[in-house]
Design a protein around this motif. Structure first.
Motif, PDB file in Angstrom:
ATOM      1  N   UNK A  34      49.278  27.600  29.307  1.00  0.00           N
ATOM      2  CA  UNK A  34      47.961  27.651  29.329  1.00  0.00           C
ATOM      3  C   UNK A  34      47.133  28.285  30.177  1.00  0.00           C
ATOM      4  N   UNK A  35      47.915  28.385  31.654  1.00  0.00           N
ATOM      5  CA  UNK A  35      47.030  28.823  32.847  1.00  0.00           C
ATOM      6  C   UNK A  35      47.743  30.133  33.372  1.00  0.00           C
ATOM      7  N   UNK A  36      47.170  31.155  33.480  1.00  0.00           N
ATOM      8  CA  UNK A  36      47.914  32.322  34.119  1.00  0.00           C
ATOM      9  C   UNK A  36      47.108  32.630  35.274  1.00  0.00           C
ATOM     10  N   UNK A  37      47.916  32.854  36.459  1.00  0.00           N
ATOM     11  CA  UNK A  37      47.152  33.283  37.908  1.00  0.00           C
ATOM     12  C   UNK A  37      47.555  34.569  38.177  1.00  0.00           C
ATOM     13  N   UNK A  38      46.462  35.521  38.350  1.00  0.00           N
ATOM     14  CA  UNK A  38      46.936  36.875  38.780  1.00  0.00           C
ATOM     15  C   UNK A  38      46.262  36.862  40.062  1.00  0.00           C
ATOM     16  N   UNK A  39      47.237  37.252  40.956  1.00  0.00           N
ATOM     17  CA  UNK A  39      46.957  36.771  42.404  1.00  0.00           C
ATOM     18  C   UNK A  39      47.564  38.107  43.107  1.00  0.00           C
ATOM     19  N   UNK A  40      46.523  38.948  43.750  1.00  0.00           N
ATOM     20  CA  UNK A  40      46.968  39.960  44.530  1.00  0.00           C
ATOM     21  C   UNK A  40      45.789  40.330  45.579  1.00  0.00           C
ATOM     22  N   UNK A  41      46.178  41.240  46.572  1.00  0.00           N
ATOM     23  CA  UNK A  41      45.193  41.723  47.308  1.00  0.00           C
ATOM     24  C   UNK A  41      44.159  42.298  46.965  1.00  0.00           C
ATOM     25  N   UNK A  42      42.910  42.727  47.562  1.00  0.00           N
ATOM     26  CA  UNK A  42      41.839  43.379  47.210  1.00  0.00           C
ATOM     27  C   UNK A  42      42.450  45.042  46.743  1.00  0.00           C
ATOM     28  N   UNK A  43      41.582  45.248  45.590  1.00  0.00           N
ATOM     29  CA  UNK A  43      41.958  46.836  45.331  1.00  0.00           C
ATOM     30  C   UNK A  43      43.404  46.984  44.521  1.00  0.00           C
ATOM     31  N   UNK A  44      43.896  45.688  44.169  1.00  0.00           N
ATOM     32  CA  UNK A  44      45.404  45.850  43.618  1.00  0.00           C
ATOM     33  C   UNK A  44      45.158  46.132  42.145  1.00  0.00           C
ATOM     34  N   UNK A 248      39.930  54.801  53.603  1.00  0.00           N
ATOM     35  CA  UNK A 248      40.818  53.460  53.709  1.00  0.00           C
ATOM     36  C   UNK A 248      40.139  52.298  54.830  1.00  0.00           C
ATOM     37  N   UNK A 249      40.007  52.848  55.883  1.00  0.00           N
ATOM     38  CA  UNK A 249      39.703  52.149  57.049  1.00  0.00           C
ATOM     39  C   UNK A 249      38.049  51.407  56.323  1.00  0.00           C
ATOM     40  N   UNK A 250      37.356  52.231  55.925  1.00  0.00           N
ATOM     41  CA  UNK A 250      35.892  51.564  55.311  1.00  0.00           C
ATOM     42  C   UNK A 250      36.471  50.577  54.496  1.00  0.00           C
ATOM     43  N   UNK A 251      37.145  50.718  53.662  1.00  0.00           N
ATOM     44  CA  UNK A 251      37.436  49.891  52.373  1.00  0.00           C
ATOM     45  C   UNK A 251      38.011  48.540  52.837  1.00  0.00           C
ATOM     46  N   UNK A 252      38.947  48.741  53.757  1.00  0.00           N
ATOM     47  CA  UNK A 252      39.804  47.505  54.242  1.00  0.00           C
ATOM     48  C   UNK A 252      38.686  46.941  55.311  1.00  0.00           C
ATOM     49  N   UNK A 253      38.027  47.519  55.842  1.00  0.00           N
ATOM     50  CA  UNK A 253      37.089  47.064  56.760  1.00  0.00           C
ATOM     51  C   UNK A 253      36.054  45.978  55.945  1.00  0.00           C
ATOM     52  N   UNK A 254      35.392  46.363  54.936  1.00  0.00           N
ATOM     53  CA  UNK A 254      34.469  45.774  54.023  1.00  0.00           C
ATOM     54  C   UNK A 254      35.156  44.732  53.090  1.00  0.00           C
ATOM     55  N   UNK A 255      36.141  44.910  52.810  1.00  0.00           N
ATOM     56  CA  UNK A 255      36.838  44.041  51.839  1.00  0.00           C
ATOM     57  C   UNK A 255      37.639  43.224  52.196  1.00  0.00           C
ATOM     58  N   UNK A 256      38.215  43.242  53.591  1.00  0.00           N
ATOM     59  CA  UNK A 256      39.290  42.238  54.258  1.00  0.00           C
ATOM     60  C   UNK A 256      38.708  41.832  55.656  1.00  0.00           C
TER      61      UNK A 256
END
Length: 745
Positions: A34-44, A248-256
């Motif tokens: 009944x529960x499905x968890x989709x777990x992954x880092x940002x941008x996956x 990539x640095x900008x994305x990881x900077x803002x998202x992580x």
């Protein structure tokens, strides 16, 4: 009353770069929990995947509710206002949320939750998708969501997308079989999916080399593939272009990185110098007393720290994240990078992890520290057969540092000798002699000159050049060197063996065995025992030879050295003994193993051992002889005189072609008891254990074993088994427990 924006209640539109992922859609369709968890880092690609799946499900039965969560939903009242707004089109009879300011846990538990579950349980099945569950940090909101998920009525499913590894109640639901997971490893794009994703860009896919570089750097991370692919399309540069790295640095900077605390960000920056993250190594470079806690928490919340295959509880940075962190560290702490590498090097050296220690010393610019790390560890590594490790350490050092240090030249020479390359060893010894440190110390008290004398003796040994020019001073003076006296005795004993002085050779080789045991030098031990076995075999003492062969091969197996050329003497001796027992098939197999070990070396093995292999092969039937990959013989090389007697013996033992062959024994030639004994001889049981298994006395077993040997025309257990197999006499039948296990195998 809270107002929920309409865009939060619908799946996001497909991005311009979109690749269907049927393997993941099938996983979601097949999940029965009944529960499905989709777990992954940002941008996956979590939201894109769930949106694609939800649209397909909506087209089939229209029973999907969607809610995109954000930071404003981080209260119970706001969260449940959104969930009820998403579900109400499918269940109009749902209760209204309490007025603003009236939310309490008592209201939730006693009123809203029971009415909500009752309304959801009425009607057709439905699915609720919650995207962005990681935005919820409020304890009351998480508790309410946990209560809801734990009590989901039949026919209602919940899919949760989160950047974090989920906490309560998911682990408990998983243990009860009520929750399924789709993790970062499964969301990672395969090479084929990555190719399709990049091919969807204007201009088509990049060339194969650039594609490999992009995939290696991103490790299948969707956002990284898109960002770097776009940079490649725009600039035509490779995977590590400046535009792509900045994006990539900008994305990881803002998202992580911008979402971390100051302590967490500093932790990630300082640990970016490490290839492997463990609590100890992280403490060494950060100085934090709770480095282990920080590491586990960041691994849970920043899923770009990936579990390492090296050991449980260790991690590594995602390559793209590490590249960004390294750039930030160099910019923010330009003078601190070398100090961090030096701290890591000292930590690894204390734990005898020399490969990592040398690498960090070199990156810290501390060549002397790297040299000391190699000199501390090389002897033990070579003794255990880890020649490739020592060669790798030497390759990591600056070439000038190796050539200008006589000690390292001797290490390089010994490494070459352990690889079976006497020519390279001699070149390194010549370089060592020209250095000012020639008279310096190496190991535990000996001099470089003494060590080099032993190494040159080993060079002559591997070349088969006869007497070894070692004085007693060279041998006894090397007693303080770990394993060096054993090496000297092996060189001398081998030379004496090929001169036919087997008794003197055995004395020297016995000293080598003793010293190798004391020094825990497995390579020398295997070689010395195998050479002693050859001494006994060539002197006509097969029983003694068998004992030494087993000791040598047991030592080789313990360290995974059966394919090393130092095990060749023992394998050749075993082949000769089997041939004497008329176990020709097993003899050919043993001979093939020995020749493979010899030919794997650079120079193809010692000439006397190659000659011995040829002599033993001459005693095999022509059909079996062709199955053995014999090493090439020296042009014009003669068979050593000590092998002349063996060659004559094998030639005499070989039946003349015209002579009629004796009829092979048949199964009915053995009594039922003897046949049972024969089958038991195939296994590992001793005669005493066989007697206990068959419920007879040991004397009875010995009598029947003697009868089996006599009827099969052999004198050993292995020979009897081989002879019986050649004659087709071994067929499993009812009997001992060992026979039953043999039948199952």
């Amino acid at each position: 009353m809270h107002t929920i924006a309409a865009y939060k209640l619908h799946p996001p539109a497909r991005p311009r770069q979109f690749v269907p992922r049927p393997r993941l859609l099938r996983r979601l369709d097949a999940a029965a929990e009944p529960v499905v968890v989709v777990s992954a880092p940002p941008g996956a690609g979590k939201s894109v995947l769930l949106a694609d799946w939800a649209r397909a499900l909506q087209a089939r039965d229209g029973r999907v509710a969607w809610l995109e969560l954000d930071a404003y939903d981080n209260t119970p009242a706001r969260l449940w206002a959104g969930i009820l707004a998403a579900l109400r089109p499918l269940r109009p009879g749902l209760p209204a949320p309490p007025p603003a300011g009236a939310w309490t846990l008592e209201v939730w538990v006693e009123d809203l939750l029971p009415r909500l579950l009752g309304a959801l349980g009425e009607g057709s099945p439905l699915t609720l998708v919650l995207d962005g569950v990681d935005r919820l940090t409020d304890r009351a909101a998480l508790r309410c969501l946990g209560d809801f998920l734990t009590a989901l009525p039949d026919g209602v499913r919940a899919l949760l997308a989160t950047r974090h590894l989920p906490g309560a109640p998911v682990p408990a639901l998983r243990a009860r079989g009520l929750a399924a997971d789709l993790g970062a490893d499964e969301l990672r794009f395969t090479p084929a999916e990555a190719t399709d994703l990049l091919a969807s860009r204007p201009g088509g896919p990049p060339d194969e080399r650039t594609l490999r570089e992009l995939y290696h750097l991103t490790e299948g991370w969707a956002a990284g593939l898109c960002v770097l692919g776009r940079a490649h399309t725009t600039s035509g540069a490779g995977a590590r272009s400046g535009d792509g790295a900045r994006a990539v640095a900008d994305y990881l900077g803002t998202e992580v990185l911008d979402r971390l605390t100051t302590e967490q960000r500093a932790f990630l920056l300082r640990t970016s110098v490490l290839d492997e993250l463990s609590p100890g190594s992280c403490h060494a470079v950060t100085g934090s007393d709770h480095a282990g806690v920080l590491l586990r928490e960041l691994a849970r919340t920043v899923q770009l720290l990936l579990p390492s295959a090296a050991a449980s509880g260790t991690y590594r940075h995602h390559r793209a994240l590490r590249s960004v962190l390294a750039g930030l560290l160099a910019a923010e702490q330009p003078g601190g990078v070398a100090a961090l590498h030096h701290a890591a090097a000292c930590w690894y050296r204390e734990r005898q992890r020399t490969t990592s220690a040398v690498g960090h010393f070199v990156q810290a610019g501390d060549s002397p520290g790297a040299v000391v790390a190699v000199l501390d560890a090389w002897e033990e590594a070579l003794a255990g057969g880890r020649t490739a490790d020592v060669a790798r350490w030497l390759g990591m050092l600056p070439p000038r540092a190796v050539r200008s240090d006589a000690r390292l030249c001797v290490v390089a020479a010994m490494t070459a000798l352990c690889e079976g390359d006497p020519e390279a060893a001699e070149r390194w010894l010549d370089v060592a002699k020209a250095q000012p440190s020639w008279q310096g110390a190496v190991g535990e008290g000996g001099t470089v000159a003494q060590a080099a004398a032993v190494a040159r003796a080993l060079v002559r040994c591997l070349r088969g050049e006869g007497p070894v020019p070692l004085g007693e001073g060279d041998v006894h003076g090397a007693s303080s060197l770990t394993g060096w006296r054993a090496l000297a005795c092996v060189a001398q004993g081998t030379a004496l063996l090929w001169q036919g002085r087997t008794e003197e050779a055995d004395v020297r080789l016995a000293e080598a065995v003793r010293d190798a045991h004391g020094a825990r030098h497995t390579l020398v031990l295997v070689r010395a025992l195998g050479s002693r076995a050859l001494c006994a075999y060539l002197a006509g003492r097969p029983a003694r030879a068998r004992t030494l062969v087993e000791q040598a091969l047991d030592a080789a197996r313990a360290e995974g050295l059966t394919g090393h050329f130092t095990a060749a003497p023992a394998q050749l001796c075993r082949a000769g003994l089997l041939l004497d027992d008329l176990a020709r098939t097993e003899a050919a197999e043993a001979l093939a193993g020995a020749t493979r070990a010899l030919t794997a070396t650079v120079h193809g093995g010692e000439p006397p051992l190659r000659a011995l292999a040829g002599v033993i092969a001459s005693g095999l039937p022509r059909g079996l002889r062709g199955t053995v990959p014999l090493p090439a013989q020296e042009e014009g090389g003669a068979v050593p005189q000590v092998l002349g007697g063996l060659l004559q013996r094998l030639s005499t033992a070989r039946p003349a072609p015209a002579a009629p062959l004796p009829l092979p024994p048949r199964a009915r030639d053995l009594s039922p008891g003897e046949r049972r004994i024969l089958r038991a001889l195939c296994g590992p049981l001793t005669l005493r254990e066989i007697a206990a298994e068959l419920h007879v006395s040991r004397n009875t077993v010995k009598t029947q074993v003697s009868a089996v040997f006599r009827k099969l025309g052999t004198h050993s257990r292995s020979g009897a088994v081989a002879r019986a197999r050649e004659c087709g006499m071994l067929h499993p039948g009812p009997g001992t427990a060992y026979e039953a296990s043999w039948r199952r195998a």
